[in-house]
Design an enzyme around this catalytic site. Structure first.
Site, PDB file in Angstrom:
ATOM      1  N   LYS A 179       0.780  -1.211   0.023  1.00  0.00           N
ATOM      2  CA  LYS A 179       0.033   0.150  -0.137  1.00  0.00           C
ATOM      3  C   LYS A 179       0.851   1.245   0.036  1.00  0.00           C
ATOM      4  CE  LYS A 179      -3.585  -2.433   2.382  1.00  0.00           C
ATOM      5  NZ  LYS A 179      -4.489  -2.771   3.522  1.00  0.00           N
ATOM      6  N   GLN A 209      -4.339  -1.394   9.994  1.00  0.00           N
ATOM      7  CA  GLN A 209      -4.140  -2.787   9.438  1.00  0.00           C
ATOM      8  C   GLN A 209      -4.682  -3.814  10.238  1.00  0.00           C
ATOM      9  OE1 GLN A 209      -3.247  -3.382   5.991  1.00  0.00           O
ATOM     10  NE2 GLN A 209      -4.083  -5.406   6.403  1.00  0.00           N
ATOM     11  N   ASP A 217     -10.541   2.929   4.361  1.00  0.00           N
ATOM     12  CA  ASP A 217     -11.072   1.279   4.341  1.00  0.00           C
ATOM     13  C   ASP A 217     -12.731   1.122   4.391  1.00  0.00           C
ATOM     14  OD1 ASP A 217      -9.065  -0.364   4.130  1.00  0.00           O
ATOM     15  OD2 ASP A 217      -8.595  -0.400   6.184  1.00  0.00           O
TER      16      ASP A 217
END
Ligand code: NAP
Length: 283
Positions: A54, A98, A121
């Site tokens: 990412k 994460q 997200d």
């Protein structure tokens, strides 16, 4: 019939290229590029791979990119304090925590602490709620990537029988909501469902289970579109999807490979969400 492959890698590249211009415009207008902060806790090897990838993609696009790697023993209060700091940081448009987090941390409390305007997200209940009510917001990246793939092959879900296998908050549920919003007739399967019967009548199948080859090729309705979100690492170390690829390919009109299908789209959509968050904040 042999299905046409949907090349997620090529499409992800196209999506990323398409973001460069707008990111540049935002940077020119406000003096700094869209920026994403990624929080990683502990040493989960898969998380490390995802975060590196990412960060690399963000840097390639010229985004601001910060990784906060914290020790596995960090307290929940310390982690929440970092999230609060990132919420307040004007350079940060997107915050990604994460998962999975260590067991002593309440993941839900951490996800709730992220400012919904920076929730790239799309996991915050405010964004999930907007999606469910058919309103704009930041949409979970993997299902958003699937919708982009359908658009690419010009598959219009309106009026189609769509079967989503899996009901997780990160894939199955937002996928079902997106398809409802696109006027498909949506069936959501889970571990108590007769998956074979539902797949047999589906014009679109989205498999997000995490069980290698759960969906048998012979269940696929001829001419269906098959999107395989599953990423299952076999004993041989190879990645396999949730769908029995070879026989499914002989029946479907379109199918995604694993790897090289949905996976690359997830990161591209994360970058797209970061640009969207920056655009909204730049206003
Ligand atoms: P998850 O949270 O474990 O959810 C799995 C879902 O599958 C659950 O709803 C479960 O049902 C259902 N399920 C399990 N066994 C089943 C069975 N035998 N028949 C029917 N349904 C069954 O998983 P997830 O996070 O959504 O991820 C799903 C898969 O997608 C995994 O392989 C993951 O690695 C992959 N993934 C890929 C990407 C990507 O970027 N490509 C992103 C995210 C996830 P219950 O609710 O009844 O337990």
């Amino acid at each position: 019939m042999t299905a046409q492959l949907i090349d997620g890698k090529a499409l992800a590249l196209k999506v990323r290229e398409g973001l460069k211009g707008e990111a540049q415009q935002i940077a020119t207008r406000r003096g700094f590029a869209p920026g994403i902060a990624v929080v990683r806790v502990g040493e989960d090897p898969a998380s490390k791979v995802y975060v590196t990838s990412k960060k690399k993609t963000a840097e390639e696009l010229g985004f601001g990119s910060w990784e906060h790697h914290l020790d596995a023993t960090i307290s929940q209060a310390e982690l929440l304090a970092l999230v609060a700091k990132l919420n307040a940081d004007p350079q940060v448009d997107g915050i990604l925590v994460q998962l999975p987090l260590p067991k002593h941390i309440d993941s839900n409390a951490v996800l709730l602490a992220v400012d919904p305007a920076k929730d790239v997200d799309g996991f915050h209940p405010v964004n999930a709620g907007h999606l469910f009510q058919g309103r704009p917001g930041l949409v979970a990246c993997t299902p958003a990537g699937v919708m982009r793939m359908l658009e690419e092959i010009r598959f219009n879900p309106s009026g189609k029988n769509a079967v989503v296998i899996g009901r997780s908050n990160i894939v199955g549920r937002p996928m079902a909501a997106l398809l409802i919003n696109a006027s498909a007739t949506v069936t959501v399967c889970h571990s108590k469902s007769d998956v074979a019967a539902e797949v047999r009548r589906a014009e679109l199948v989205v498999a997000a289970v995490g069980v290698k080859h759960l969906v048998k090729g012979e269940w696929v309705k001829p001419g269906a579109v098959v999107i395989d979100v599953g990423m299952n690492r076999g004993a041989d170390g190879k990645l396999a999807g949730d769908v029995e690829f070879e026989p499914a390919k002989e029946r479907a009109a379109f199918i995604t490979p694993v790897p090289g299908g949905v996976g690359p789209m997830t990161i591209a959509m994360l970058m797209s969400n970061t640009v969207a968050a920056a655009r909204a904040r730049a206003k």
